[in-house]
Write a protein that holds these residues in place. Structure first.
Motif, PDB file in Angstrom:
ATOM      1  N   GLN A 119      46.323   8.078 -41.832  1.00 50.58           N
ATOM      2  CA  GLN A 119      46.935   8.358 -43.125  1.00 50.58           C
ATOM      3  C   GLN A 119      48.426   8.019 -43.118  1.00 50.58           C
ATOM      4  O   GLN A 119      48.941   7.434 -44.079  1.00 50.58           O
ATOM      5  CB  GLN A 119      46.743   9.833 -43.501  1.00 50.58           C
ATOM      6  N   ILE A 154      36.877   6.675 -39.870  1.00 51.20           N
ATOM      7  CA  ILE A 154      37.936   7.363 -40.622  1.00 51.20           C
ATOM      8  C   ILE A 154      38.744   6.370 -41.448  1.00 51.20           C
ATOM      9  O   ILE A 154      39.086   6.646 -42.606  1.00 51.20           O
ATOM     10  CB  ILE A 154      38.832   8.185 -39.677  1.00 51.20           C
ATOM     11  N   GLU A 202      39.391   6.598 -45.440  1.00 54.88           N
ATOM     12  CA  GLU A 202      40.735   6.667 -46.020  1.00 54.88           C
ATOM     13  C   GLU A 202      41.003   5.511 -46.981  1.00 54.88           C
ATOM     14  O   GLU A 202      41.640   5.702 -48.018  1.00 54.88           O
ATOM     15  CB  GLU A 202      41.790   6.731 -44.920  1.00 54.88           C
ATOM     16  N   ARG A 228      42.841  11.066 -37.888  1.00 61.67           N
ATOM     17  CA  ARG A 228      42.906  10.900 -39.349  1.00 61.67           C
ATOM     18  C   ARG A 228      44.360  10.933 -39.832  1.00 61.67           C
ATOM     19  O   ARG A 228      44.776  10.092 -40.635  1.00 61.67           O
ATOM     20  CB  ARG A 228      42.091  11.973 -40.058  1.00 61.67           C
ATOM     21  N   GLU A 261      39.752  14.567 -34.085  1.00 62.13           N
ATOM     22  CA  GLU A 261      39.475  13.783 -35.292  1.00 62.13           C
ATOM     23  C   GLU A 261      40.557  13.980 -36.351  1.00 62.13           C
ATOM     24  O   GLU A 261      40.880  13.054 -37.097  1.00 62.13           O
ATOM     25  CB  GLU A 261      38.095  14.133 -35.859  1.00 62.13           C
TER      26      GLU A 261
END
Length: 181
Positions: free
Chosen positions: A104, A169, A173, A100, A96
């Motif tokens: 990002q 996710i 974000e 992520r 995870e």
């Protein structure tokens, strides 16, 4: 990375002071950018005259090689046990977290991509680096990274699971980016 390097050093009978120093210097070259940070880190380590107070020239050369060899995209295996130690210690394979970080990175560096384009970019990156045949290599068998890498590969293979994780996710974000504005 320091803590993990010290554990590996103990397990393999390597010099703890060298392992500590290598771990401390391995990313110092990021001041010159990510692409060549491994070579910049080596240059900075080799130029540090203070290290000569504690290490001989051969040890410093070995530490420089290890710092240079830690990069996941290196085209060769680490030259020494110390390179394998820092390379392995630097890998925090948590599925995870990797997903992520990929999201990002995409949001920060490719802000014009929409969610679908970002998803496709993520799949491409995960396959290129982490999937079977990808460039990421693990160097120490006793590391927990092997099991975590396999877990990530299982997620990559399960498109429904990967998509669900991505959607969750990605939404988090995007919400953070809105909150930051």
């Amino acid at each position: 990375v320091i803590e993990r390097s010290l554990k590996f050093a103990e397990r393999y009978g390597a010099d703890r002071a060298m392992a500590y120093t290598i771990a401390a210097y391995h990313d110092i070259g990021l001041v010159d950018g990510r692409e060549h940070h491994h070579t910049a880190s080596k240059r900075i380590l080799l130029a540090d005259a203070r290290l000569r107070e504690w290490f001989c020239q051969e040890q410093i050369a070995t530490m420089g090689d290890a710092v240079e060899d830690h990069r996941a995209s290196a085209d060769h295996a680490p030259r020494t046990l110390y390179g394998a130690i820092v390379a392995e210690a630097d890998r925090m394979i948590i599925p995870e977290v990797i997903i992520r970080r990929t999201i990002q990175y995409t949001l920060a560096n490719h802000p014009t991509l929409n969610s679908e384009e970002g998803y496709e970019r993520m799949i491409e990156h995960l396959n290129e680096k982490y999937n079977y045949g990808g460039y990421l290599r693990l160097w120490l068998e006793e590391s927990d990274n092997a099991a975590q890498l396999e877990a990530l590969r299982q997620i990559i293979a399960d498109q429904a699971q990967l998509r669900a994780i991505y959607d969750t996710i990605y939404a988090e974000e995007i919400a953070k980016l809105r909150d930051d504005k």
